[in-house]
Enzyme design. Structure first.
Site, mmCIF file in Angstrom:
data_model
loop_
_atom_site.group_PDB
_atom_site.id
_atom_site.type_symbol
_atom_site.label_atom_id
_atom_site.label_comp_id
_atom_site.label_asym_id
_atom_site.label_seq_id
_atom_site.Cartn_x
_atom_site.Cartn_y
_atom_site.Cartn_z
ATOM 1 N N HIS A 130 0.738 -1.222 0.164
ATOM 2 C CA HIS A 130 0.189 -0.042 -0.070
ATOM 3 C C HIS A 130 0.833 1.169 -0.072
ATOM 4 O O HIS A 130 0.242 2.516 0.232
ATOM 5 C CB HIS A 130 -1.065 -0.153 1.256
ATOM 6 N N HIS A 135 -8.260 -3.880 -0.631
ATOM 7 C CA HIS A 135 -7.901 -5.135 -1.273
ATOM 8 C C HIS A 135 -9.127 -5.519 -2.048
ATOM 9 O O HIS A 135 -9.216 -6.944 -2.481
ATOM 10 C CB HIS A 135 -7.462 -6.237 -0.411
#
Lengths: 334, 334
Positions: free
Chosen positions: A57, A221
Site C-alpha cells: 500500500h 484489497h
C-alpha cells in the site's frame, strides 16, 4: 508480470532498504526486522504512535513515519498483517518507558495480531494503549459502525493525533482526540481498474478490465462491496455521487469546517485527482460546507489500481491547528 | 475510457483550478490563463524562473512552482507546448523589472514557442534570458548532445538553479550554474506498459500491453527509441542495465558525489521505485561512486504509464548545498 522485483521473498526487505536510503534523515530500519522507526526518537515521556500493516500500500504507512506522525510502522508481507510477535518486537525495540499508543486499522488480521502484541506488551509491563479506527462507510451500515474497515481516514488520525503526541499530550488526551477525530471521519472509495499482485503476478479486480465500469464502495484489497459496478460518470457526477453517499452517512452541516483527503488507489493520475478535488470542493461549497484543508495524492494505495477514496473530517480549531502543525515524514513535510 | 474528466476541452482548466485550491498557500492561477505562479512573488530584483510545457505530465511542472523553485509554469494542452503568446502572456503578468530566466526543455514545440516568447519579451524591453536543457541520453548520441530531449533531469535544474535564484544570484550566475548542472546531468528511461490519452481516450504504447516486454530508452511521449523491446529483467539487472548505459555515456568516477532521481512514469508503484533505488544505489556503491542525495517518485509522468527514468548529476559542495536548500512547492517542501 512487469513489476520491478528481485524475488517474491525479498519484495518487502528490498523495498524497505531502498526506502530508508531515500529518507535516511527521517527514518531508520530496525536491524533484522521489517520495522520502520523515526530516525530521531521523540523526547522520553511523550506518547509514541505505532501501527502495523501489510505491505503493498506504499507510500503508506512507512511514508507517515517521522516527526509529528508515527513513531513506528511494523510492515508485514504483501497485503498481510504483520504477526503479533513482529509487532511486539517493534514495540519492544522502541520502548523507553514512554506511553505507546497502538493504532489499529479495522481489518481482521490487523486486529488479531495487534491484540496479541498489545497483550504481550501489557504483560511485560510496557505502558501501552490501543485504539481501533474504522472509517469506510461502504463496508457496514451505520448501526454497525465498529465493523467498518479502516482506510484512507488514517491520514487524519496520524496527522492530528501525531501532532498532539509530538506536543506532549498524555495518552488519555491522545485517545480522546483520536476518538473525536474518528467520530468526525467518513471515507468512501471507488475503483476503476485491474492491478497486479507484486508477489504472485496474478491480476486483481480483473472484472474492471477493458470495460467502462467502476466499482463504488471498494476497499483497499477489493473487499466486500458485492461488485455493484456502474458506468464511469463525468467528474462532476462522480464528485456528487461520492459526496451524496458520504453526506447521507454523516450529515455534515452548513458552516461545518471540513478537511478533505482525496486518496488515489495507485495509478490515478495527478490530473484526475486535481479535477476531482475541484469538483468535490464545488459540491461542498454548494452545501455551504467550508473546506479548511485538503490534499490529494496516491498515499494509501493498492499497487497500480486506479480509483480513489474521499475522506472527510469535520474539525474544530484545535484539530485544525494540529492538522496544520509542522511534521516531517516522506509523504508530508510542513 | 476510465479517467476522471468532465470534457476534453476543460481537462487543463479543471485540473489547474483543483491544483491551486489544493496548494493555495504556495501557488495561484493567473486570472484567465493557464499559468501557475508562486503565491507570494520573490523580492524584486531576484531572478525569476519560468517554464512552459504541455499538460499530462503532472505533478510536474506545476508541482515545482513555489519558493526556491519555479516562479511561473505556463501550461499548454495535453502533451502540447503552450503557444509563444501564452508563454509571453505569463511572463508579462509576472514581470516587475526583475531578470527572467526562461528554461526550455528540448522538444521541438517547446523550443519554437519559447523562442517566440523570448523574442517578444526582448522587444518589449523585458530583462529576459533563455536556457535549453537536454539530458536524455537515449535520444541522440554524445556527438549531438544538444539534440537530446529534456526530461527528468529537470528536477536538478529547477532545484539547484531555483535555490540560487532565491538566494539572490544574478542572471549570469544562474545561467553559469545551469550550464554546469546540465553538463553533469544524464537521464535514461525505461517504459513497461500502455497508458491512455486523457483527451482522446486512445491507448498509447499499445505494443507494451499484455506481454513481458519493456522498452529501454523511451521518452515521455514515446519518442524515438525505435521500439527495441527486451524482456523484463530482475530489479538488480534493471539497475545494472540502466546504470551501465548511463556510465557509458558519462563516465562518473570513483569518489564522485552524485544526486540520483528515480522518476516514475505514472503508475510505477512506490514499492517498485524503492526496490529499484536500493539496487541502483548498490550498483553505484560497487563503483565507489557516492550517492549524496536522492529521491524517487512519480514526478514527471506520462499519465498512468509504468516505467521509470534515472537521472544522475555529479555535484560539488555548492551544488549540493543548493540541492538541500529550503524550498516550498507541491512536490517538495524542505
Amino acid at each position: 508480470m512487469k513489476k520491478i522485483s528481485n524475488a517474491p521473498e525479498t519484495l518487502v526487505t528490498d523495498e524497505l532498504q531502498g526506502f530508508v536510503k531515500l529518507h535516511s534523515d527521517k527514518v531508520r530500519l530496525i536491524e533484522g526486522t521489517t520495522c520502520v522507526a523515526r530516525r530521531i526518537p521523540k523526547e522520553k515521556g511523550k506518547v509514541k504512535l505505532v501501527i502495523g500493516n501489510g505491505a503493498g500500500h506504499e507510500p503508506a504507512v512507512i511514508g507517515w513515519v517521522g516527526k509529528g506522525m508515527f513513531d513506528l510502522n511494523v510492515v508485514g508481507d504483501v497485503f498481510t498483517a504483520p504477526s503479533g510477535d513482529k509487532i511486539y518486537q517493534g514495540i519492544e525495540a522502541i520502548d523507553d518507558g514512554s506511553p505507546i499508543l497502538l493504532m489499529v486499522q479495522n481489518h481482521a488480521g490487523d486486529v488479531l495480531n495487534a491484540n496479541y502484541a498489545y497483550s504481550k506488551a501489557k504483560k511485560k509491563g510496557i505502558d501501552i494503549y490501543k485504539v481501533i479506527f474504522y472509517d469506510d462507510i461502504a463496508s457496514a451500515p451505520k448501526e454497525f459502525m465498529e465493523d467498518r474497515r479502516g482506510i484512507g481516514g488514517m491520514y487524519f488520525y496520524a496527522k492530528i493525533v501525531g501532532a498532539m503526541a509530538e506536543a506532549g499530550a498524555s495518552a488519555e488526551e491522545c485517545i480522546s482526540m483520536f476518538e473525536a477525530v474518528r467520530d468526525n471521519t467518513r471515507t468512501y472509495g471507488v475503483a476503476f481498474s485491474a492491478c497486479t499482485h507484486p508477489a504472485t503476478g496474478m491480476e486483481m479486480f480483473g472484472y474492471l478490465k477493458d470495460n467502462d465500469l467502476i466499482e463504488p464502495g471498494m476497499g483497499v484489497h477489493g473487499e466486500g462491496s458485492g461488485n455493484h459496478c456502474v458506468p464511469m460518470p463525468k467528474a462532476a457526477e462522480l464528485a456528487e455521487m461520492t459526496g451524496n453517499v458520504l453526506l447521507e452517512d454523516k450529515p455534515y452541516h452548513a458552516n461545518d469546517n471540513l478537511l478533505v483527503v482525496v486518496n488515489g488507489a495507485g495509478s490515478t493520475t495527478c490530473m484526475e485527482m486535481n479535477i476531482f478535488y475541484n469538483e468535490f470542493e464545488r459540491f461542498l461549497t454548494k452545501k455551504q460546507i467550508n473546506v479548511v484543508g485538503g490534499c490529494a495524492g496516491n498515499y494509501l494505495t493498492t499497487q497500480e489500481l486506479a480509483g480513489l477514496s474521499v475522506s472527510l473530517c469535520s474539525v474544530n480549531q484545535t484539530m485544525l491547528d494540529l492538522w496544520n502543525a509542522p511534521c516531517c515524514c516522506a509523504i508530508l513535510t510542513k
